[in-house]
Design an enzyme around this catalytic site. Structure first.
Site, PDB file in Angstrom:
ATOM      1  CE  LYS A   9      -3.960  -2.223   2.309  1.00  0.00           C
ATOM      2  NZ  LYS A   9      -4.963  -2.119   3.409  1.00  0.00           N
ATOM      3  CE1 TYR A  49      -9.504  -2.943   0.364  1.00  0.00           C
ATOM      4  CE2 TYR A  49      -8.600  -1.131  -0.918  1.00  0.00           C
ATOM      5  CZ  TYR A  49      -8.427  -2.195  -0.053  1.00  0.00           C
ATOM      6  OH  TYR A  49      -7.165  -2.508   0.402  1.00  0.00           O
ATOM      7  CG  PHE A  57     -13.218   1.912   7.175  1.00  0.00           C
ATOM      8  CD1 PHE A  57     -12.719   1.287   6.048  1.00  0.00           C
ATOM      9  CD2 PHE A  57     -13.821   1.130   8.155  1.00  0.00           C
ATOM     10  CE1 PHE A  57     -12.811  -0.093   5.880  1.00  0.00           C
ATOM     11  CE2 PHE A  57     -13.927  -0.256   7.998  1.00  0.00           C
ATOM     12  CZ  PHE A  57     -13.420  -0.865   6.847  1.00  0.00           C
ATOM     13  CB  THR A  91      -6.925  -5.588  10.170  1.00  0.00           C
ATOM     14  OG1 THR A  91      -7.397  -6.811   9.582  1.00  0.00           O
ATOM     15  CG2 THR A  91      -7.300  -4.416   9.303  1.00  0.00           C
ATOM     16  NE  ARG A 102      -2.230  -5.491   7.428  1.00  0.00           N
ATOM     17  CZ  ARG A 102      -3.330  -6.140   7.053  1.00  0.00           C
ATOM     18  NH1 ARG A 102      -3.781  -7.157   7.771  1.00  0.00           N
ATOM     19  NH2 ARG A 102      -3.975  -5.781   5.970  1.00  0.00           N
ATOM     20  CG  ASN A 112      -3.646  -2.139   6.952  1.00  0.00           C
ATOM     21  OD1 ASN A 112      -3.563  -1.800   5.781  1.00  0.00           O
ATOM     22  ND2 ASN A 112      -4.638  -2.890   7.415  1.00  0.00           N
ATOM     23  CG  HIS A 115      -5.468  -6.416  -0.024  1.00  0.00           C
ATOM     24  ND1 HIS A 115      -6.652  -6.533   0.649  1.00  0.00           N
ATOM     25  CD2 HIS A 115      -5.526  -7.292  -1.066  1.00  0.00           C
ATOM     26  CE1 HIS A 115      -7.405  -7.439   0.025  1.00  0.00           C
ATOM     27  NE2 HIS A 115      -6.735  -7.907  -1.018  1.00  0.00           N
ATOM     28  CD  GLU A 126      -8.907  -9.533  -3.272  1.00  0.00           C
ATOM     29  OE1 GLU A 126      -9.776  -9.204  -2.436  1.00  0.00           O
ATOM     30  OE2 GLU A 126      -7.757  -9.907  -2.940  1.00  0.00           O
TER      31      GLU A 126
END
Ligand code: GTP
Ligand code: MG
Length: 138
Positions: A9, A49, A57, A91, A102, A112, A115, A126
């Site tokens: 990310k 998502y 969120f 998470t 993480r 974080n 994914h 995905e």
């Protein structure tokens, strides 16, 4: 042999942690069989998502995922989905075990660092979302 989908990310790419995170995957016995660095569009992030659309969120998550480059990858190995989630850690980094990505690198429950797919069906979806068959070389 199983395949899973991974995203490094923006919080991690910005801090130059791509290599350190990939090393964690490889050290766990996962093989990188596809990889590309991309800037996600808002449409891509919202689509990827979509299952979280109703979560409070969601807006924050989409803004974060397009705030910088990401590295999307296909990881292959024995029990790749579970193995990857083990290496990722919980998470929320506060709940993540020592040695996990993480725990070591994540900034918060939102930012974080990684994914990873959570089941065979989502992994397949995905992977198809970001890769064509000829981009995956086992
Ligand atoms: P993924 O591998 O990214 O799917 O993580 P996960 O399965 O451990 O978490 P989940 O599917 O529940 O949430 C998806 C992503 O939404 C998380 O990885 C976070 O980046 C983000 N997220 C989850 N909870 C929160 C939250 O309370 N606040 C914010 N800002 N983001 C959150
Ligand atoms: Mg998830």
């Amino acid at each position: 042999i199983q395949r899973t989908f991974s995203i490094i990310k923006p919080d991690a790419t910005k801090r130059n942690l791509t290599g350190k995170i990939i090393s964690k995957f490889e050290d766990a016995g996962l093989r990188i069989v596809a990889s590309k660095r991309i800037q996600m569009t808002r449409e891509q992030a919202e689509g990827f998502y979509a299952v979280h659309k109703e979560r409070p969120f969601f807006g924050e998550l989409v803004d974060f995922m397009i705030s910088g480059p990401v590295v999307v990858q296909v990881l292959e190995g024995e029990d790749a989905i579970a193995k990857n989630r083990e290496v990722m850690g919980a998470t929320n980094p506060e709940n993540a075990d020592a040695g996990t990505i993480r725990k070591e690198f994540a900034l918060s429950v939102g930012e974080n660092s990684v994914h990873g797919s959570d089941a065979p069906e989502t992994a397949a979806e995905e992977i198809k979302f970001f890769f064509s068959d000829d981009e995956i070389v086992g």
